[in-house]
Design a protein around this motif. Structure first.
Motif, PDB file in Angstrom:
ATOM      1  N   ILE A   1       3.206   8.295  12.798  1.00 60.65           N
ATOM      2  CA  ILE A   1       2.173   8.187  11.761  1.00 60.65           C
ATOM      3  C   ILE A   1       1.231   9.369  11.952  1.00 60.65           C
ATOM      4  N   ASN A   2       1.188  10.225  10.937  1.00 60.14           N
ATOM      5  CA  ASN A   2       0.424  11.483  11.013  1.00 60.14           C
ATOM      6  C   ASN A   2       0.774  12.269  12.280  1.00 60.14           C
ATOM      7  N   GLY A   3       2.078  12.282  12.601  1.00 61.58           N
ATOM      8  CA  GLY A   3       2.557  13.070  13.730  1.00 61.58           C
ATOM      9  C   GLY A   3       2.431  12.410  15.090  1.00 61.58           C
ATOM     10  N   GLU A   4       1.770  11.253  15.130  1.00 56.92           N
ATOM     11  CA  GLU A   4       1.583  10.546  16.406  1.00 56.92           C
ATOM     12  C   GLU A   4       2.566   9.389  16.504  1.00 56.92           C
ATOM     13  N   GLU A   5       3.090   9.159  17.712  1.00 57.81           N
ATOM     14  CA  GLU A   5       4.019   8.045  17.911  1.00 57.81           C
ATOM     15  C   GLU A   5       3.304   6.720  17.631  1.00 57.81           C
TER      16      GLU A   5
ATOM     17  N   GLN B   1      -6.887  -3.339  -0.423  1.00 60.70           N
ATOM     18  CA  GLN B   1      -5.775  -4.084   0.183  1.00 60.70           C
ATOM     19  C   GLN B   1      -5.848  -4.057   1.710  1.00 60.70           C
ATOM     20  N   CYS B   2      -6.539  -3.055   2.253  1.00 56.16           N
ATOM     21  CA  CYS B   2      -6.650  -2.947   3.711  1.00 56.16           C
ATOM     22  C   CYS B   2      -7.504  -4.062   4.301  1.00 56.16           C
TER      23      CYS B   2
ATOM     24  N   LEU C   1       1.319  -2.520  11.916  1.00 59.37           N
ATOM     25  CA  LEU C   1       1.638  -1.344  11.101  1.00 59.37           C
ATOM     26  C   LEU C   1       0.603  -1.125  10.002  1.00 59.37           C
ATOM     27  N   LYS C   2       0.295  -2.167   9.277  1.00 57.78           N
ATOM     28  CA  LYS C   2      -0.660  -2.026   8.157  1.00 57.78           C
ATOM     29  C   LYS C   2      -2.035  -1.593   8.676  1.00 57.78           C
ATOM     30  N   LYS C   3      -2.484  -2.221   9.755  1.00 56.53           N
ATOM     31  CA  LYS C   3      -3.796  -1.902  10.325  1.00 56.53           C
ATOM     32  C   LYS C   3      -3.842  -0.429  10.758  1.00 56.53           C
ATOM     33  N   THR C   4      -2.763   0.049  11.389  1.00 61.12           N
ATOM     34  CA  THR C   4      -2.704   1.442  11.852  1.00 61.12           C
ATOM     35  C   THR C   4      -2.762   2.409  10.677  1.00 61.12           C
ATOM     36  N   ILE C   5      -2.034   2.096   9.610  1.00 58.93           N
ATOM     37  CA  ILE C   5      -2.038   2.951   8.413  1.00 58.93           C
ATOM     38  C   ILE C   5      -3.428   2.947   7.783  1.00 58.93           C
ATOM     39  N   CYS C   6      -4.001   1.757   7.641  1.00 52.92           N
ATOM     40  CA  CYS C   6      -5.332   1.635   7.022  1.00 52.92           C
ATOM     41  C   CYS C   6      -6.383   2.408   7.812  1.00 52.92           C
ATOM     42  N   GLU C   7      -6.287   2.339   9.136  1.00 51.78           N
ATOM     43  CA  GLU C   7      -7.256   3.052   9.987  1.00 51.78           C
ATOM     44  C   GLU C   7      -7.099   4.568   9.881  1.00 51.78           C
ATOM     45  N   ALA C   8      -5.903   5.018   9.517  1.00 56.61           N
ATOM     46  CA  ALA C   8      -5.644   6.457   9.391  1.00 56.61           C
ATOM     47  C   ALA C   8      -6.097   7.022   8.040  1.00 56.61           C
ATOM     48  N   LEU C   9      -6.414   6.132   7.095  1.00 57.04           N
ATOM     49  CA  LEU C   9      -6.863   6.578   5.774  1.00 57.04           C
ATOM     50  C   LEU C   9      -8.363   6.867   5.780  1.00 57.04           C
ATOM     51  N   LYS C  10      -8.743   7.958   5.121  1.00 57.50           N
ATOM     52  CA  LYS C  10     -10.176   8.297   5.053  1.00 57.50           C
ATOM     53  C   LYS C  10     -10.924   7.290   4.177  1.00 57.50           C
ATOM     54  N   ASN C  11     -10.274   6.914   3.068  1.00 62.44           N
ATOM     55  CA  ASN C  11     -10.878   5.930   2.152  1.00 62.44           C
ATOM     56  C   ASN C  11      -9.912   4.773   1.939  1.00 62.44           C
TER      57      ASN C  11
ATOM     58  N   ILE D   1       0.826  -1.225   0.000  1.00 64.64           N
ATOM     59  CA  ILE D   1       0.000   0.000   0.000  1.00 64.64           C
ATOM     60  C   ILE D   1       0.858   1.272   0.000  1.00 64.64           C
ATOM     61  N   GLY D   2       2.038   1.181  -0.591  1.00 61.14           N
ATOM     62  CA  GLY D   2       2.961   2.314  -0.624  1.00 61.14           C
ATOM     63  C   GLY D   2       2.405   3.569  -1.265  1.00 61.14           C
ATOM     64  N   SER D   3       1.481   3.408  -2.210  1.00 58.65           N
ATOM     65  CA  SER D   3       0.909   4.590  -2.875  1.00 58.65           C
ATOM     66  C   SER D   3       0.012   5.391  -1.926  1.00 58.65           C
ATOM     67  N   TYR D   4      -0.287   4.813  -0.749  1.00 53.31           N
ATOM     68  CA  TYR D   4      -1.106   5.506   0.255  1.00 53.31           C
ATOM     69  C   TYR D   4      -0.248   6.004   1.432  1.00 53.31           C
ATOM     70  N   ILE D   5       1.090   5.899   1.265  1.00 53.34           N
ATOM     71  CA  ILE D   5       1.996   6.300   2.350  1.00 53.34           C
ATOM     72  C   ILE D   5       2.965   7.373   1.847  1.00 53.34           C
TER      73      ILE D   5
END
Length: 199
Positions: A169-173, A194-195, A180-190, A45-49
């Motif tokens: 991640i978005n400024g938060e520790e 792959q999430c 990691l993947k779950k945290t990134i996915c949860e931070a995405l609006k859409n 999911i690099g295109s979302y990071i």
């Protein structure tokens, strides 16, 4: 403006998570995190990071004979490895290429101890990357300047970073025990499809 123009503009503006990783090239925990956790997620999911790497870690600036030198936690080999990473980021210009190249070097792919010239060369061959400018940069003034830059950037976060690897991640520790993947996915609006799958 026509509807489809607006839609195409929206598609181009991809929802991204800001991920900053502070690390050093020979720290075993950093190597494991990079290879086993960051790299697979970035491949998927690099295109979302929006990934930013800071290869410096626990290095320190010291005065030696009136000259400022950087002393790395795991010695001169690590300082050189950090420079290889910094130069790869600088030379390749695209984090989507630099991240897998750095992971490959950290893995000791070239039969080196990880993040050596051997690894830089072998990973370059595997990925069709000219590793020579990266190694030239790491051995010269540019490598020193880049290492100093990442040192200053790392120092800015000194009151928050208590060891490496350290991830924001978005400024938060980010808690390294979390997924990691779950945290990134949860931070995405859409979140993308792959999430919904495991890495």
């Amino acid at each position: 403006m026509r509807d489809w123009d607006i839609k195409s503009m929206e598609i181009e503006k991809v929802d991204k998570v800001d991920l900053k990783l502070y690390y050093e090239s020979l720290c075993p925990y950093c190597v494991t995190f990079h290879i086993e956790r960051l790299d697979p997620v970035f491949k998927e999911i690099g295109s979302y990071i929006d990934l930013k790497l800071y290869p410096y870690g626990n290095a320190k600036r010291q005065e030696v004979d009136g000259k400022t030198v950087i002393v790395c936690q795991h010695g001169e080999k690590e300082c050189y490895g950090n420079k290889l990473h910094a130069c790869a980021i600088d030379e390749l210009k695209d984090i989507r290429v630099a991240e897998p190249y750095i992971s490959c070097m950290m893995n000791g792919t070239g039969g080196g101890d990880g993040s050596t010239d051997k690894d830089a060369t072998k990973c370059g061959d595997l990925m069709k990357i000219d590793s020579m400018p990266i190694m030239v940069c790491a051995k010269g003034k540019k490598g020193e300047e880049l290492l100093e830059y990442y040192g200053k950037e790392t120092d800015k976060m000194a009151d928050k970073i208590d060891g490496v690897p350290f991830v924001f991640i978005n400024g938060e520790e980010f808690d390294l025990h979390d997924d990691l993947k779950k945290t990134i996915c949860e931070a995405l609006k859409n979140p993308p499809s792959q999430c919904k799958t495991k890495v």
